[in-house]
Scaffold this active site. Sequence first.
Site, PDB file in Angstrom:
ATOM      1  N   GLN A  36       7.255   5.719  28.535  1.00 31.86           N
ATOM      2  CA  GLN A  36       7.826   4.836  29.569  1.00 31.86           C
ATOM      3  C   GLN A  36       6.966   3.598  29.776  1.00 31.86           C
ATOM      4  OE1 GLN A  36       9.513   7.176  33.023  1.00 31.86           O
ATOM      5  NE2 GLN A  36       8.244   8.785  32.113  1.00 31.86           N
ATOM      6  N   VAL A  43     -12.824  17.127  27.984  1.00 31.59           N
ATOM      7  CA  VAL A  43     -11.973  18.328  27.983  1.00 31.59           C
ATOM      8  C   VAL A  43     -11.628  18.740  29.415  1.00 31.59           C
ATOM      9  CG1 VAL A  43     -12.974  19.158  25.823  1.00 31.59           C
ATOM     10  CG2 VAL A  43     -13.994  19.914  27.974  1.00 31.59           C
ATOM     11  N   THR A  44     -10.530  19.488  29.561  1.00 36.26           N
ATOM     12  CA  THR A  44      -9.501  19.705  28.572  1.00 36.26           C
ATOM     13  C   THR A  44      -8.391  18.696  28.813  1.00 36.26           C
ATOM     14  OG1 THR A  44      -8.325  21.361  29.917  1.00 36.26           O
ATOM     15  CG2 THR A  44      -9.977  22.190  28.366  1.00 36.26           C
ATOM     16  N   LYS A 100     -10.146  19.478  39.548  1.00 31.69           N
ATOM     17  CA  LYS A 100      -9.788  19.075  38.190  1.00 31.69           C
ATOM     18  C   LYS A 100      -9.897  17.556  38.046  1.00 31.69           C
ATOM     19  CE  LYS A 100      -8.941  23.344  37.344  1.00 31.69           C
ATOM     20  NZ  LYS A 100     -10.106  24.110  36.874  1.00 31.69           N
ATOM     21  N   LYS A 135     -17.964  17.522  40.344  1.00 29.60           N
ATOM     22  CA  LYS A 135     -16.664  17.529  41.025  1.00 29.60           C
ATOM     23  C   LYS A 135     -16.198  18.967  41.200  1.00 29.60           C
ATOM     24  CE  LYS A 135     -14.037  16.797  36.726  1.00 29.60           C
ATOM     25  NZ  LYS A 135     -13.340  18.071  36.642  1.00 29.60           N
ATOM     26  N   ASP A 192     -16.267  16.585  31.688  1.00 25.03           N
ATOM     27  CA  ASP A 192     -16.567  18.032  31.658  1.00 25.03           C
ATOM     28  C   ASP A 192     -16.997  18.581  30.293  1.00 25.03           C
ATOM     29  OD1 ASP A 192     -15.699  17.658  34.230  1.00 25.03           O
ATOM     30  OD2 ASP A 192     -13.991  19.028  34.103  1.00 25.03           O
ATOM     31  N   CYS A 207      -8.304  18.689  33.266  1.00 23.13           N
ATOM     32  CA  CYS A 207      -9.144  17.716  33.988  1.00 23.13           C
ATOM     33  C   CYS A 207      -8.972  16.286  33.482  1.00 23.13           C
ATOM     34  CB  CYS A 207     -10.599  18.150  33.931  1.00 23.13           C
ATOM     35  SG  CYS A 207     -10.863  19.649  34.908  1.00 23.13           S
ATOM     36  N   GLU A 213     -17.446  19.738  36.134  1.00 22.48           N
ATOM     37  CA  GLU A 213     -16.733  20.615  37.077  1.00 22.48           C
ATOM     38  C   GLU A 213     -17.653  21.786  37.402  1.00 22.48           C
ATOM     39  OE1 GLU A 213     -12.831  22.008  35.908  1.00 22.48           O
ATOM     40  OE2 GLU A 213     -12.766  23.465  37.541  1.00 22.48           O
TER      41      GLU A 213
HETATM   42  C1  C5J Z   1     -11.191  21.250  32.721  1.00 25.30           C
HETATM   43  C2  C5J Z   1     -10.298  23.408  33.238  1.00 25.30           C
HETATM   44  N1  C5J Z   1     -12.361  20.610  32.641  1.00 25.30           N
HETATM   45  N2  C5J Z   1      -9.592  23.448  32.110  1.00 25.30           N
HETATM   46  N3  C5J Z   1     -11.141  22.379  33.476  1.00 25.30           N
HETATM   47  O1  C5J Z   1     -10.224  20.861  32.121  1.00 25.30           O
HETATM   48  O2  C5J Z   1     -10.210  24.295  34.054  1.00 25.30           O
END
Ligand code: C5J
Length: 220
Positions: A202, A157-158, A132, A129, A24, A162, A72
Amino acid sequence: MPTVPARPGPFRFDARRTALVVIDMQRDFLEPGGFGAMLGNDVAQLDGVAAQCARLLDWGRGLGLRIIHTQEAHARDLSDCPPAKRARGNLACGIGDAGPLGRVLVEGEPGADFVPECRPLPGETVLRKPGKGAFFATSLEQQLRYAGITHLIVGGVTTEVCVQTTLREANDRGFDALLVEDCTGSYFPEFKRATIEMVVAQGGIVGWAAPLRALLDARD
Ligand code: C5J
């Protein structure tokens, strides 16, 4: 096979079975006037991520990795946008509305486009997509299985939205995934730090993490 010194331990990968997934890197998340900013976030927190992802892309291209850019964005008729997602945040200018970067989070609009540093090259996969996670409502899993991909190297990101969702989806599907720590960013630095720790905790419950330098220096 290259071995990356990573946390919680070395990450070995076969370049023929590894995809670089850049999540993204769109104007809607990185620039003022986009979806991220509409949600009230300080997009300056993501300064520098595009340049880092460009270095990561150079590295992956040099190794001949399969390159996947996710995006996205919703269909123009918003038929793939859950009403609950659209309503979230009660925004004056939300998903599908006309904003400074065109219709917010809609395919084909300036905001959905990639930032210049991270534009896909011909032959690279662009995966639109609606959610997320990159595996939700997409053909990503099928594409990876057909290509014999077993390992993923992930930036973008972020971090806690996502990127983390995609890492968890990949993990549940049996892929080994490494998050490139300095090629990802969040509007909330503490969420980025926490996400990296959650991934590697873990014994690598979600995956691996390493800085870009460790990838650049990885040798057979
Ligand atoms: C992504 C969002 N790409 N933060 N989308 O992380 O809504």
